[in-house]
Motif scaffolding. Structure first.
Motif, PDB file in Angstrom:
ATOM      1  N   CYS A  84      58.520 -85.243 -39.027  1.00 37.92           N
ATOM      2  CA  CYS A  84      59.547 -84.990 -39.527  1.00 37.92           C
ATOM      3  C   CYS A  84      59.959 -83.435 -39.182  1.00 37.92           C
ATOM      4  CB  CYS A  84      59.543 -84.880 -41.148  1.00 37.92           C
ATOM      5  SG  CYS A  84      58.852 -86.436 -41.788  1.00 37.92           S
ATOM      6  N   GLY A  85      61.262 -83.271 -38.798  1.00 39.92           N
ATOM      7  CA  GLY A  85      61.553 -81.983 -38.535  1.00 39.92           C
ATOM      8  C   GLY A  85      62.360 -81.339 -39.671  1.00 39.92           C
ATOM      9  N   ARG A  86      62.801 -79.992 -39.385  1.00 42.82           N
ATOM     10  CA  ARG A  86      63.447 -79.198 -40.131  1.00 42.82           C
ATOM     11  C   ARG A  86      65.033 -79.420 -40.459  1.00 42.82           C
ATOM     12  NH1 ARG A  86      66.424 -75.904 -42.852  1.00 42.82           N
ATOM     13  NH2 ARG A  86      66.058 -73.777 -43.143  1.00 42.82           N
ATOM     14  N   LEU A  87      65.431 -79.815 -41.772  1.00 39.97           N
ATOM     15  CA  LEU A  87      66.899 -80.031 -41.793  1.00 39.97           C
ATOM     16  C   LEU A  87      67.488 -78.856 -42.088  1.00 39.97           C
ATOM     17  CD1 LEU A  87      66.636 -82.768 -44.764  1.00 39.97           C
ATOM     18  CD2 LEU A  87      67.202 -83.041 -42.330  1.00 39.97           C
ATOM     19  N   ARG A  88      68.673 -78.765 -41.155  1.00 40.48           N
ATOM     20  CA  ARG A  88      69.487 -77.698 -41.165  1.00 40.48           C
ATOM     21  C   ARG A  88      71.011 -78.021 -41.745  1.00 40.48           C
ATOM     22  NH1 ARG A  88      67.280 -72.232 -39.571  1.00 40.48           N
ATOM     23  NH2 ARG A  88      69.100 -71.969 -40.776  1.00 40.48           N
ATOM     24  N   GLU A  89      71.727 -76.909 -42.233  1.00 42.18           N
ATOM     25  CA  GLU A  89      72.978 -77.304 -42.719  1.00 42.18           C
ATOM     26  C   GLU A  89      73.700 -76.578 -41.392  1.00 42.18           C
ATOM     27  OE1 GLU A  89      76.611 -78.238 -43.537  1.00 42.18           O
ATOM     28  OE2 GLU A  89      75.057 -78.792 -44.739  1.00 42.18           O
ATOM     29  N   ARG A  90      74.650 -77.340 -40.720  1.00 44.23           N
ATOM     30  CA  ARG A  90      75.294 -76.741 -39.617  1.00 44.23           C
ATOM     31  C   ARG A  90      76.108 -75.708 -39.873  1.00 44.23           C
ATOM     32  NH1 ARG A  90      79.041 -80.109 -35.507  1.00 44.23           N
ATOM     33  NH2 ARG A  90      77.093 -80.140 -34.092  1.00 44.23           N
ATOM     34  N   HIS A  91      76.772 -75.555 -41.117  1.00 43.61           N
ATOM     35  CA  HIS A  91      77.582 -74.583 -41.304  1.00 43.61           C
ATOM     36  C   HIS A  91      77.272 -74.061 -42.786  1.00 43.61           C
ATOM     37  CE1 HIS A  91      80.239 -75.330 -37.915  1.00 43.61           C
ATOM     38  NE2 HIS A  91      80.103 -76.640 -38.161  1.00 43.61           N
ATOM     39  N   PRO A  92      76.446 -73.418 -42.916  1.00 40.14           N
ATOM     40  CA  PRO A  92      75.954 -72.905 -44.225  1.00 40.14           C
ATOM     41  C   PRO A  92      76.964 -71.711 -44.884  1.00 40.14           C
ATOM     42  CG  PRO A  92      74.318 -71.987 -42.828  1.00 40.14           C
ATOM     43  CD  PRO A  92      75.137 -72.844 -41.847  1.00 40.14           C
ATOM     44  N   ASP A  93      77.485 -71.308 -44.074  1.00 40.10           N
ATOM     45  CA  ASP A  93      78.433 -69.973 -44.668  1.00 40.10           C
ATOM     46  C   ASP A  93      79.883 -70.703 -45.124  1.00 40.10           C
ATOM     47  OD1 ASP A  93      79.183 -70.777 -42.039  1.00 40.10           O
ATOM     48  OD2 ASP A  93      80.135 -68.970 -41.604  1.00 40.10           O
ATOM     49  N   ARG A  94      80.148 -72.153 -44.727  1.00 37.07           N
ATOM     50  CA  ARG A  94      81.421 -72.546 -45.488  1.00 37.07           C
ATOM     51  C   ARG A  94      81.733 -72.860 -46.805  1.00 37.07           C
ATOM     52  NH1 ARG A  94      83.225 -76.521 -40.341  1.00 37.07           N
ATOM     53  NH2 ARG A  94      83.556 -74.944 -38.862  1.00 37.07           N
ATOM     54  N   ASN A  98      76.797 -75.958 -49.117  1.00 35.55           N
ATOM     55  CA  ASN A  98      76.227 -76.034 -47.673  1.00 35.55           C
ATOM     56  C   ASN A  98      75.333 -74.931 -47.723  1.00 35.55           C
ATOM     57  OD1 ASN A  98      78.564 -77.472 -47.217  1.00 35.55           O
ATOM     58  ND2 ASN A  98      79.047 -76.587 -45.253  1.00 35.55           N
ATOM     59  N   TRP A  99      75.408 -73.716 -48.305  1.00 34.35           N
ATOM     60  CA  TRP A  99      74.457 -72.828 -48.278  1.00 34.35           C
ATOM     61  C   TRP A  99      73.158 -73.184 -49.163  1.00 34.35           C
ATOM     62  CZ3 TRP A  99      72.529 -69.894 -52.322  1.00 34.35           C
ATOM     63  CH2 TRP A  99      71.683 -68.596 -51.978  1.00 34.35           C
ATOM     64  N   LEU A 100      73.463 -73.809 -50.403  1.00 38.56           N
ATOM     65  CA  LEU A 100      72.262 -74.098 -51.148  1.00 38.56           C
ATOM     66  C   LEU A 100      71.447 -75.431 -50.483  1.00 38.56           C
ATOM     67  CD1 LEU A 100      73.985 -74.273 -54.531  1.00 38.56           C
ATOM     68  CD2 LEU A 100      72.281 -73.014 -53.972  1.00 38.56           C
ATOM     69  N   CYS A 101      72.220 -76.222 -50.046  1.00 42.24           N
ATOM     70  CA  CYS A 101      71.370 -77.135 -49.227  1.00 42.24           C
ATOM     71  C   CYS A 101      70.632 -76.460 -48.201  1.00 42.24           C
ATOM     72  CB  CYS A 101      72.372 -78.285 -48.560  1.00 42.24           C
ATOM     73  SG  CYS A 101      73.137 -79.456 -49.784  1.00 42.24           S
ATOM     74  N   ASP A 102      71.045 -75.924 -47.440  1.00 39.70           N
ATOM     75  CA  ASP A 102      70.290 -75.026 -46.422  1.00 39.70           C
ATOM     76  C   ASP A 102      69.084 -74.557 -46.802  1.00 39.70           C
ATOM     77  OD1 ASP A 102      70.053 -74.781 -43.509  1.00 39.70           O
ATOM     78  OD2 ASP A 102      70.324 -72.468 -43.965  1.00 39.70           O
ATOM     79  N   LYS A 103      69.214 -73.868 -48.091  1.00 35.99           N
ATOM     80  CA  LYS A 103      68.163 -73.266 -48.747  1.00 35.99           C
ATOM     81  C   LYS A 103      67.361 -74.001 -49.259  1.00 35.99           C
ATOM     82  CE  LYS A 103      69.419 -69.133 -47.583  1.00 35.99           C
ATOM     83  NZ  LYS A 103      68.840 -68.292 -46.920  1.00 35.99           N
TER      84      LYS A 103
END
Length: 118
Positions: A84-94, A98-103
């Motif tokens: 399993c890899g690391r999930l990243r939000e493509r645009h956490p600043d939008r 998005n920011w919460l998902c990335d965190k």
């Protein structure tokens, strides 16, 4: 293998255009796991000798070097059933969402303990 749950965005045609086998779940509101299970069952039925399967949700994309890294890990660790890899939000600043998902997804890597030799 591409399994769709009733989207209208042209994704079925796009998947077919790339040569993927396609299927649809019975309900537009069916659970994601049902679509994954249906796609996996159809994939195994059509290509039973596959060594690896990558599951990707429709709103996600793979990092360019991920498949090679995952296969390398699985080949080097015969006891491992999954990578399993690391999930990243493509645009956490939008957006705050998005920011919460990335965190939420920002977790340190972990490996399960190797199984004892038999």
């Amino acid at each position: 293998m591409y399994v769709d749950s009733g989207s209208t965005d042209g994704s079925v045609a796009a998947a077919r255009g790339l040569g993927a086998g396609c299927g649809r779940t019975r309900s537009r509101h069916s659970l994601h796991r049902g679509a994954r299970n249906a796609g996996f069952a159809r994939l195994v039925a059509t290509a039973p000798d596959l060594a690896y399967v990558q599951f990707v949700d429709g709103d996600c994309e793979l990092a360019p070097r991920w498949p090679e890294a995952a296969i390398g890990f699985l080949d080097a660790h015969a006891y491992a059933a999954a990578a399993c890899g690391r999930l990243r939000e493509r645009h956490p600043d939008r957006s705050v969402y998005n920011w919460l998902c990335d965190k939420e997804w920002d977790r340190p890597p972990a490996r399960s303990a190797p199984l004892p030799a038999t």
